[in-house]
Design a protein around this motif. Structure first.
Motif, mmCIF file in Angstrom:
data_model
loop_
_atom_site.group_PDB
_atom_site.id
_atom_site.type_symbol
_atom_site.label_atom_id
_atom_site.label_comp_id
_atom_site.label_asym_id
_atom_site.label_seq_id
_atom_site.Cartn_x
_atom_site.Cartn_y
_atom_site.Cartn_z
ATOM 1 N N ALA A 190 0.829 -1.066 0.005
ATOM 2 C CA ALA A 190 0.027 -0.036 0.050
ATOM 3 C C ALA A 190 0.839 1.203 -0.062
ATOM 4 N N ASP A 191 0.794 2.145 -0.817
ATOM 5 C CA ASP A 191 1.456 3.350 -1.021
ATOM 6 C C ASP A 191 0.783 4.394 -0.479
ATOM 7 N N LEU A 192 1.161 4.825 0.754
ATOM 8 C CA LEU A 192 0.473 5.822 1.536
ATOM 9 C C LEU A 192 1.558 7.148 1.575
ATOM 10 N N VAL A 193 2.107 7.261 0.498
ATOM 11 C CA VAL A 193 3.018 8.470 0.434
ATOM 12 C C VAL A 193 2.381 9.665 -0.188
ATOM 13 N N PHE A 194 2.153 10.846 0.631
ATOM 14 C CA PHE A 194 1.477 11.717 -0.147
ATOM 15 C C PHE A 194 2.533 13.387 -0.105
ATOM 16 N N PRO A 195 1.838 13.998 -1.019
ATOM 17 C CA PRO A 195 1.070 13.904 -1.911
ATOM 18 C C PRO A 195 0.973 13.246 -3.109
ATOM 19 N N VAL A 196 2.335 12.473 -3.429
ATOM 20 C CA VAL A 196 2.126 11.683 -4.735
ATOM 21 C C VAL A 196 2.916 10.439 -4.342
ATOM 22 N N GLY A 197 2.295 9.196 -4.666
ATOM 23 C CA GLY A 197 2.749 7.982 -4.501
ATOM 24 C C GLY A 197 3.930 7.627 -5.563
#
Ligand SMILES: Nc1ncnc2c1ncn2[C@@H]1O[C@H](COP(=O)(O)OP(=O)(O)OP(=O)(O)O)[C@@H](O)[C@H]1O
Ligand SMILES: [Mg+2]
Length: 383
Positions: free
Chosen positions: A170-177
């Motif tokens: 799961a890519d939960l990097v914000f603002p851009v995965g």
């Protein structure tokens, strides 16, 4: 199991009493607040497990109550349900954006919808996070440390080491995965679109069958937000139940949070079975990492749960493993050598490093680290 506490915030006493009675019949403890102000005070004082709010303006609007609770670290992830007689779609959207997990309209089947929402949202508890798939959260103190590439490469190695298991990233990097561009996923589903779906739709079957399985990588991907604009629309209140949905559907859930340590991601770290901390070898990154390690310790994360990966991608002139350990005050579990342009090359072809360069020492390191991380996560879970 102790009885769950639910707070009902509604200025209409008759409606409040009615809901309280229904919740008591379902074996919940019902607390009541007659105004928004009381609602906030009681929430912070009495620690309910879930709050139901009639968002109709009394003293404080429901949306405002939700955003106040979401902006306070103590209640950032508290399940919030709006129970309203307002059917206006714009209002429903505002409430979701303000952080309500669910919006239920006061209609004929409101009680059964409410009871479904309550049992679903309360299923996402600390105890629930100890069940289901093992969760490994990947983070770093600085961007560009290799968090996403290594998260994806560890995931593919976990899947390779144990072909019978199901692995999700799961890519939960914000603002851009950044996992999607590494593995070459260009589909439409991502964290924002999934958080926008009704929670009833995103059940275990959804996560098992609708999350794209990535060719060559042997894991299913919950892609990150493709752009900052979409990130702003994310219904953050859903992250908690999405992650627990993934845990219910997969044996291993690897979550990339990059350097975005925030009130949204901290609880994920606190409930992770293992925290993979990426470090590069330059002094400034190691000093920043020390701040993160101390912070996580203060937030109840056991240092034994932190698996440190020294990624030498800055080059050879950096700190040695021993020097990094001395500065950090914790052991470095594994070191990945500087891979020159090979890593970037594998990434740009959207292939796992181990597949592209199976005979490289780093492939053995990925294989062994994946095995060690899994063993450690199992050990910690069974303690
Ligand atoms: N050990 C290494 N050797 C060589 N290059 C590396 C190594 N580790 C990472 N890289 C390269 O560094 C770049 C950044 O990697 P990656 O995107 O995984 O980092 P990140 O920490 O997720 O970054 P961001 O903060 O942008 O999310 C990539 O081009 C990757 O190929
Ligand atoms: Mg990244």
């Amino acid at each position: 199991m102790p009885q769950k506490k639910i707070l009902i915030v509604d200025s209409d006493a008759a409606s409040r009493n009615f809901i309280a009675r229904k919740l008591q019949e379902l074996d919940y403890e019902a607390l009541q607040a007659g105004s928004g102000k009381e609602g906030l005070i009681f929430t912070w004082r009495d620690h309910p497990d879930l709050v139901i709010v009639d968002p109709a303006p009394s003293d404080i609007k429901g949306e405002e109550i939700a955003s106040k609770l979401r902006n306070d670290p103590r209640t950032a992830l508290l399940p919030l349900v709006a129970l309203s007689s307002d059917h206006n779609p714009a209002r429903i959207k505002f409430c979701h954006e303000a952080g309500f997990n669910d919006y239920i309209t006061k209609s004929g089947n409101a009680v059964s919808m409410l009871s479904d929402a309550v049992s679903r949202l309360l299923g996402v508890t600390q105890e629930a996070m100890k069940q289901g798939g093992l969760m490994i959260v990947f983070l770093s103190a600085k961007g560009g440390t290799g968090t996403s590439s290594i998260c994806a490469n560890i995931a593919v190695n976990i899947a390779k080491n144990q072909p019978e298991v199901r692995v999700a990233v799961a890519d939960l990097v914000f603002p851009v995965g950044s996992i999607a561009p590494i593995v070459g996923y260009q589909g439409k589903e991502n964290i924002v679109t999934i958080a926008d779906r009704s929670p009833l739709e995103t059940d275990t079957e959804f996560f098992q069958t609708k999350l794209p399985q990535i060719e060559y990588w042997n894991f299913n991907l919950l892609a990150g937000s493709p752009d900052p604009e979409l990130s702003n629309l994310l219904n953050v209140g859903r992250i908690w139940d999405i992650v627990s949905g993934l845990k219910a559907s997969y044996d291993y859930v690897l979550v990339d949070i990059g350097r975005s340590l925030s009130k949204i991601t901290l609880p994920l770290i606190q409930h992770a079975d293992l925290v993979a901390l990426l470090i590069s070898t330059d002094v400034s990154t190691v000093s920043l990492t020390k701040i993160i390690v101390d912070y996580l310790k203060a937030k109840g994360v056991n240092p034994d749960q932190i698996y440190t990966i020294l990624n030498r991608h800055a080059g050879l002139e950096g700190l040695s493993k021993r020097e990094a350990e001395t500065m950090l005050g914790i052991e470095v579990n594994t070191a990945i050598p500087y891979l020159g342009t090979n890593f970037g090359f594998a990434n740009s072809q959207h292939r796992p490093f181990t597949l592209k360069f199976p005979n490289d020492t780093a492939s053995i390191i990925f294989h062994d680290s994946a095995r060690d991380m899994v063993d450690l996560a199992h050990k910690i879970r069974s303690q």
